[in-house]
Structure formats: structure tokens, C-alpha cells
Design a protein around this motif. Structure first.
Motif, PDB file in Angstrom:
ATOM      1  N   ILE A   1      -0.354   7.404  -2.656  1.00  0.00           N
ATOM      2  CA  ILE A   1      -0.290   6.615  -1.708  1.00  0.00           C
ATOM      3  C   ILE A   1      -1.460   5.761  -1.786  1.00  0.00           C
ATOM      4  CG2 ILE A   1      -0.341   6.078   0.918  1.00  0.00           C
ATOM      5  CD1 ILE A   1       1.202   8.986   1.134  1.00  0.00           C
ATOM      6  N   VAL A   2      -2.720   6.237  -2.085  1.00  0.00           N
ATOM      7  CA  VAL A   2      -3.798   5.366  -2.210  1.00  0.00           C
ATOM      8  C   VAL A   2      -3.493   4.141  -3.318  1.00  0.00           C
ATOM      9  CG1 VAL A   2      -6.340   5.472  -3.142  1.00  0.00           C
ATOM     10  CG2 VAL A   2      -5.458   7.178  -1.701  1.00  0.00           C
ATOM     11  N   ASP A   3      -2.919   4.600  -4.512  1.00  0.00           N
ATOM     12  CA  ASP A   3      -2.518   3.731  -5.379  1.00  0.00           C
ATOM     13  C   ASP A   3      -1.514   2.681  -4.968  1.00  0.00           C
ATOM     14  OD1 ASP A   3      -3.863   5.153  -7.362  1.00  0.00           O
ATOM     15  OD2 ASP A   3      -2.251   6.125  -8.091  1.00  0.00           O
ATOM     16  N   LEU A   4      -0.554   3.039  -4.148  1.00  0.00           N
ATOM     17  CA  LEU A   4       0.344   1.988  -3.561  1.00  0.00           C
ATOM     18  C   LEU A   4      -0.331   1.287  -2.505  1.00  0.00           C
ATOM     19  CD1 LEU A   4       3.923   4.068  -2.688  1.00  0.00           C
ATOM     20  CD2 LEU A   4       3.424   2.437  -4.506  1.00  0.00           C
ATOM     21  N   ALA A   5      -1.412   1.485  -1.866  1.00  0.00           N
ATOM     22  CA  ALA A   5      -2.084   0.756  -0.783  1.00  0.00           C
ATOM     23  C   ALA A   5      -2.660  -0.641  -1.439  1.00  0.00           C
ATOM     24  CB  ALA A   5      -3.103   1.635   0.016  1.00  0.00           C
ATOM     25  N   LEU A   6      -2.847  -0.615  -2.750  1.00  0.00           N
ATOM     26  CA  LEU A   6      -3.593  -1.667  -3.470  1.00  0.00           C
ATOM     27  C   LEU A   6      -2.536  -2.676  -3.572  1.00  0.00           C
ATOM     28  CD1 LEU A   6      -6.223  -3.137  -4.583  1.00  0.00           C
ATOM     29  CD2 LEU A   6      -5.816  -2.018  -6.723  1.00  0.00           C
ATOM     30  N   PRO A   7      -1.482  -2.554  -4.132  1.00  0.00           N
ATOM     31  CA  PRO A   7      -0.560  -3.668  -4.277  1.00  0.00           C
ATOM     32  C   PRO A   7      -0.140  -4.122  -2.813  1.00  0.00           C
ATOM     33  CG  PRO A   7       0.431  -1.736  -5.093  1.00  0.00           C
ATOM     34  CD  PRO A   7      -1.111  -1.493  -5.046  1.00  0.00           C
ATOM     35  N   ALA A   8       0.015  -3.189  -2.075  1.00  0.00           N
ATOM     36  CA  ALA A   8       0.434  -3.708  -0.578  1.00  0.00           C
ATOM     37  C   ALA A   8      -0.423  -4.320   0.091  1.00  0.00           C
ATOM     38  CB  ALA A   8       0.806  -2.378   0.293  1.00  0.00           C
ATOM     39  N   ALA A   9      -1.850  -4.124  -0.161  1.00  0.00           N
ATOM     40  CA  ALA A   9      -2.870  -5.047   0.334  1.00  0.00           C
ATOM     41  C   ALA A   9      -2.721  -6.571  -0.179  1.00  0.00           C
ATOM     42  CB  ALA A   9      -4.159  -4.507   0.070  1.00  0.00           C
ATOM     43  N   GLN A  10      -2.631  -6.587  -1.579  1.00  0.00           N
ATOM     44  CA  GLN A  10      -2.571  -7.843  -2.160  1.00  0.00           C
ATOM     45  C   GLN A  10      -1.504  -8.587  -1.930  1.00  0.00           C
ATOM     46  OE1 GLN A  10      -2.848  -5.846  -6.191  1.00  0.00           O
ATOM     47  NE2 GLN A  10      -4.944  -5.988  -6.621  1.00  0.00           N
ATOM     48  N   LYS A  11      -0.353  -8.028  -1.792  1.00  0.00           N
ATOM     49  CA  LYS A  11       1.023  -8.840  -1.838  1.00  0.00           C
ATOM     50  C   LYS A  11       1.494  -8.854  -0.357  1.00  0.00           C
ATOM     51  CE  LYS A  11       2.287  -7.164  -6.593  1.00  0.00           C
ATOM     52  NZ  LYS A  11       1.778  -8.385  -7.189  1.00  0.00           N
ATOM     53  N   GLY A  12       1.097  -8.211   0.374  1.00  0.00           N
ATOM     54  CA  GLY A  12       1.840  -7.831   1.641  1.00  0.00           C
ATOM     55  C   GLY A  12       1.447  -8.890   2.868  1.00  0.00           C
ATOM     56  N   ASN A  13       2.125  -8.992   3.916  1.00  0.00           N
ATOM     57  CA  ASN A  13       1.848 -10.016   4.636  1.00  0.00           C
ATOM     58  C   ASN A  13       0.352  -9.899   5.311  1.00  0.00           C
ATOM     59  OD1 ASN A  13       1.879 -11.367   7.431  1.00  0.00           O
ATOM     60  ND2 ASN A  13       4.007 -10.853   7.707  1.00  0.00           N
ATOM     61  N   LYS A  14      -0.175 -11.075   5.230  1.00  0.00           N
ATOM     62  CA  LYS A  14      -1.600 -11.125   5.449  1.00  0.00           C
ATOM     63  C   LYS A  14      -2.042 -10.782   7.032  1.00  0.00           C
ATOM     64  CE  LYS A  14      -5.479 -14.439   5.664  1.00  0.00           C
ATOM     65  NZ  LYS A  14      -5.865 -15.714   5.535  1.00  0.00           N
ATOM     66  N   ARG A  15      -0.824 -10.841   8.035  1.00  0.00           N
ATOM     67  CA  ARG A  15      -1.118 -10.427   9.001  1.00  0.00           C
ATOM     68  C   ARG A  15      -1.238  -8.669   9.269  1.00  0.00           C
ATOM     69  NH1 ARG A  15       0.637 -14.716  13.387  1.00  0.00           N
ATOM     70  NH2 ARG A  15       0.461 -16.499  12.120  1.00  0.00           N
ATOM     71  N   ALA A  16      -0.931  -8.205   8.462  1.00  0.00           N
ATOM     72  CA  ALA A  16      -0.605  -6.664   8.326  1.00  0.00           C
ATOM     73  C   ALA A  16      -1.586  -6.066   7.356  1.00  0.00           C
ATOM     74  CB  ALA A  16       0.802  -6.242   8.167  1.00  0.00           C
ATOM     75  N   VAL A  17      -2.349  -6.776   6.716  1.00  0.00           N
ATOM     76  CA  VAL A  17      -3.257  -6.388   5.664  1.00  0.00           C
ATOM     77  C   VAL A  17      -4.130  -5.059   5.968  1.00  0.00           C
ATOM     78  CG1 VAL A  17      -4.850  -8.161   5.693  1.00  0.00           C
ATOM     79  CG2 VAL A  17      -4.642  -6.904   3.387  1.00  0.00           C
ATOM     80  N   SER A  18      -4.667  -5.284   7.320  1.00  0.00           N
ATOM     81  CA  SER A  18      -5.557  -4.193   7.805  1.00  0.00           C
ATOM     82  C   SER A  18      -4.856  -3.012   7.828  1.00  0.00           C
ATOM     83  CB  SER A  18      -5.934  -4.586   9.227  1.00  0.00           C
ATOM     84  OG  SER A  18      -4.815  -4.564  10.048  1.00  0.00           O
ATOM     85  N   ASP A  19      -3.444  -2.843   7.744  1.00  0.00           N
ATOM     86  CA  ASP A  19      -2.906  -1.566   7.998  1.00  0.00           C
ATOM     87  C   ASP A  19      -2.687  -0.944   6.533  1.00  0.00           C
ATOM     88  OD1 ASP A  19      -1.908  -1.288  10.843  1.00  0.00           O
ATOM     89  OD2 ASP A  19      -1.067  -3.287  10.111  1.00  0.00           O
ATOM     90  N   ALA A  20      -2.919  -1.860   5.453  1.00  0.00           N
ATOM     91  CA  ALA A  20      -2.842  -1.331   4.308  1.00  0.00           C
ATOM     92  C   ALA A  20      -4.033  -0.428   3.861  1.00  0.00           C
ATOM     93  CB  ALA A  20      -2.640  -2.434   3.216  1.00  0.00           C
ATOM     94  N   GLY A  21      -5.275  -1.257   4.567  1.00  0.00           N
ATOM     95  CA  GLY A  21      -6.764  -0.559   4.234  1.00  0.00           C
ATOM     96  C   GLY A  21      -6.612   0.939   5.007  1.00  0.00           C
ATOM     97  N   VAL A  22      -6.198   0.699   6.507  1.00  0.00           N
ATOM     98  CA  VAL A  22      -5.922   2.088   7.075  1.00  0.00           C
ATOM     99  C   VAL A  22      -5.197   3.158   6.214  1.00  0.00           C
ATOM    100  CG1 VAL A  22      -5.043   3.208   9.170  1.00  0.00           C
ATOM    101  CG2 VAL A  22      -6.037   0.844   9.289  1.00  0.00           C
ATOM    102  N   ALA A  23      -4.262   2.700   5.456  1.00  0.00           N
ATOM    103  CA  ALA A  23      -3.526   3.619   4.815  1.00  0.00           C
ATOM    104  C   ALA A  23      -4.085   4.031   3.696  1.00  0.00           C
ATOM    105  CB  ALA A  23      -2.066   2.903   4.161  1.00  0.00           C
ATOM    106  N   ALA A  24      -5.041   3.307   2.935  1.00  0.00           N
ATOM    107  CA  ALA A  24      -5.846   3.978   1.914  1.00  0.00           C
ATOM    108  C   ALA A  24      -6.851   4.661   2.342  1.00  0.00           C
ATOM    109  CB  ALA A  24      -6.549   2.682   1.260  1.00  0.00           C
ATOM    110  N   LEU A  25      -7.584   4.398   3.384  1.00  0.00           N
ATOM    111  CA  LEU A  25      -8.585   5.395   3.909  1.00  0.00           C
ATOM    112  C   LEU A  25      -8.139   6.935   4.524  1.00  0.00           C
ATOM    113  CD1 LEU A  25     -10.485   2.882   6.061  1.00  0.00           C
ATOM    114  CD2 LEU A  25     -11.480   4.112   4.379  1.00  0.00           C
ATOM    115  N   LEU A  26      -6.676   6.628   5.120  1.00  0.00           N
ATOM    116  CA  LEU A  26      -6.251   8.024   5.615  1.00  0.00           C
ATOM    117  C   LEU A  26      -5.539   8.876   4.382  1.00  0.00           C
ATOM    118  CD1 LEU A  26      -3.682   7.095   8.705  1.00  0.00           C
ATOM    119  CD2 LEU A  26      -5.740   8.626   8.549  1.00  0.00           C
ATOM    120  N   ALA A  27      -5.101   8.019   3.378  1.00  0.00           N
ATOM    121  CA  ALA A  27      -4.588   8.922   2.299  1.00  0.00           C
ATOM    122  C   ALA A  27      -5.653   9.493   1.422  1.00  0.00           C
ATOM    123  CB  ALA A  27      -3.606   7.921   1.121  1.00  0.00           C
ATOM    124  N   GLU A  28      -6.567   8.768   1.074  1.00  0.00           N
ATOM    125  CA  GLU A  28      -7.701   9.413   0.349  1.00  0.00           C
ATOM    126  C   GLU A  28      -8.464  10.773   1.114  1.00  0.00           C
ATOM    127  OE1 GLU A  28     -11.998   8.851  -1.487  1.00  0.00           O
ATOM    128  OE2 GLU A  28     -11.475   8.054   0.596  1.00  0.00           O
TER     129      GLU A  28
END
Length: 209
Positions: free
Chosen positions: A128-155
Motif C-alpha cells: 500500500i505504501v508503494d501504491l500511495a506514491l502513484p496515487a499522490a502523483q496522478k490522483g485528484n489534487k483535491r484528495a492528494v492529502s488522503d494519499a499522504g495519510v494512506a502512506a503514513l498509516l500503511a508504513e
């Protein structure tokens, strides 16, 4: 099943004096939440104007994050079952030499199972940590903080789950198995903190841009 309970009921069970659910199940839940957040970023991107070029890649991320969420949900239940088996093995009779031998064998078998489950949880969290990076890079800018939360939680959940691996290894007699497991933990965790930091760098850049 704990996964069919309300969140408040699960937290009450986690807070109680009962040994299950415990830290492994908590780590699995954290990982599942992280996977769900990656999925949310994807779902808020698909079909949105301005993200047409990344739609195929985002759909693939969503498929993988949803698969990991399902696996971690199952592993939450598996962790409680595995530790229950450890407790059952320790409660076996040990009056005679035969009973002692049977109990020892059952304990060692149960401890291995209780090691493999959180190891699997850690592996899924690392993915999931791995997936959070492309999600942050490609995902909706308005939801990018949630990709960061995902990375923190997953790690964090990855490392949390491995604590359950290490505590069980201390009671396992097979030194070769112990060495193998420790090597697997190194493989799972390799580079994940750096990857999480990359996700957060992308998040802060896109938030500030």
C-alpha cells in the motif's frame, strides 16, 4: 467475526482485557484503512475532467488497492484466530511426558502460524505504501492529502505488525526458521520509509502548488 462489528464494538474489544483482538488485528485494520484511502483518491479521480490521461493508470491502482483492502480485512480475522490457537496450545495438558511432547509440538506449530499472519499483514501494508506514491502523483489534487495519510498509516501498520512477528520469534525454537523470517522482514521493509517520504513530498508539493 470482528470485521462485521461496528467500529465502536471492535474498539471496545481491542481495549478489553481479552487477548484478542490485539496488535496484529489493529495493524491489519490500519492497513485496510490505508488501502481504502488510496481507493478513495482513485474514485475521486476517475471520470473527472482534467484527469483523462491518467484514468487507465488510476483504474489499475484502484484494482490493486481494493484487492489489498480485502486481503487485510481477512487477515484481521486470521490474526485473532492464529493467536487464539496459540493460547489453546498453551492450555493443553502436560502431566505426562507424552502430553508435554504433544503440547510443545502444538505450541511451536501455533507460534509459526501466529508469525506468518502478521508477516502477511506487513507485506500487504508495504504494498500500500508503494501504491500511495502513484496515487499522490496522478490522483485528484483535491484528495492528494488522503494519499499522504494512506502512506503514513500503511508504513506505521507495517512496522506495527512486525512487532507481533518479533515477539513470537522469541518463543520459536527453530533458529533456521527465525533467520528466514528476519530476512523476509528486511525484504518487506526495504525502502518503504523512503517511499513514504517521497509520497509526502509529492503531497506537500501539490498542496502548495
Amino acid at each position: 467475526m470482528f470485521t462485521e462489528q461496528r467500529i465502536s464494538d471492535f474498539l471496545d474489544a481491542l481495549a478489553s482485557k481479552e487477548p484478542v483482538p490485539g496488535g496484529g488485528s489493529g495493524a491489519a485494520l490500519g492497513g485496510a484503512v490505508a488501502a481504502a484511502l488510496v481507493s478513495m483518491v482513485c474514485n475521486l479521480t476517475l471520470g473527472k475532467k482534467g484527469y483523462e490521461e491518467v484514468e487507465e493508470a488510476v483504474a489499475e491502482i484502484l484494482e490493486r488497492s481494493e484487492a489489498l483492502r480485502a486481503e487485510l480485512t481477512s487477515l484481521l480475522e486470521a490474526d485473532t484466530e492464529a493467536y487464539s490457537n496459540v493460547m489453546a496450545a498453551y492450555r493443553m495438558p502436560r502431566q505426562s511426558a507424552e502430553e508435554q511432547k504433544a503440547r510443545q509440538a502444538a505450541v511451536q506449530k501455533a507460534l509459526r502460524e501466529a508469525t506468518e499472519v502478521p508477516l502477511s499483514i506487513a507485506d500487504r501494508c508495504a504494498r500500500i505504501v508503494d501504491l500511495a506514491l502513484p496515487a499522490a502523483q496522478k490522483g485528484n489534487k483535491r484528495a492528494v492529502s488522503d494519499a499522504g495519510v494512506a502512506a503514513l498509516l500503511a508504513e506505521a501498520s507495517m512496522h506495527a505488525s512486525l512487532l507481533n512477528v518479533y515477539i513470537n520469534l522469541g518463543s520459536i525454537n527453530d533458529r533456521e526458521y527465525e533467520r528466514s523470517v528476519r530476512q523476509r522482514t528486511r525484504t518487506i521493509t526495504k525502502g518503504k520509509t523512503d517511499y513514504k517520504d517521497k509520497v509526502l513530498a509529492v503531497v506537500h508539493r501539490r498542496i502548495g502548488g
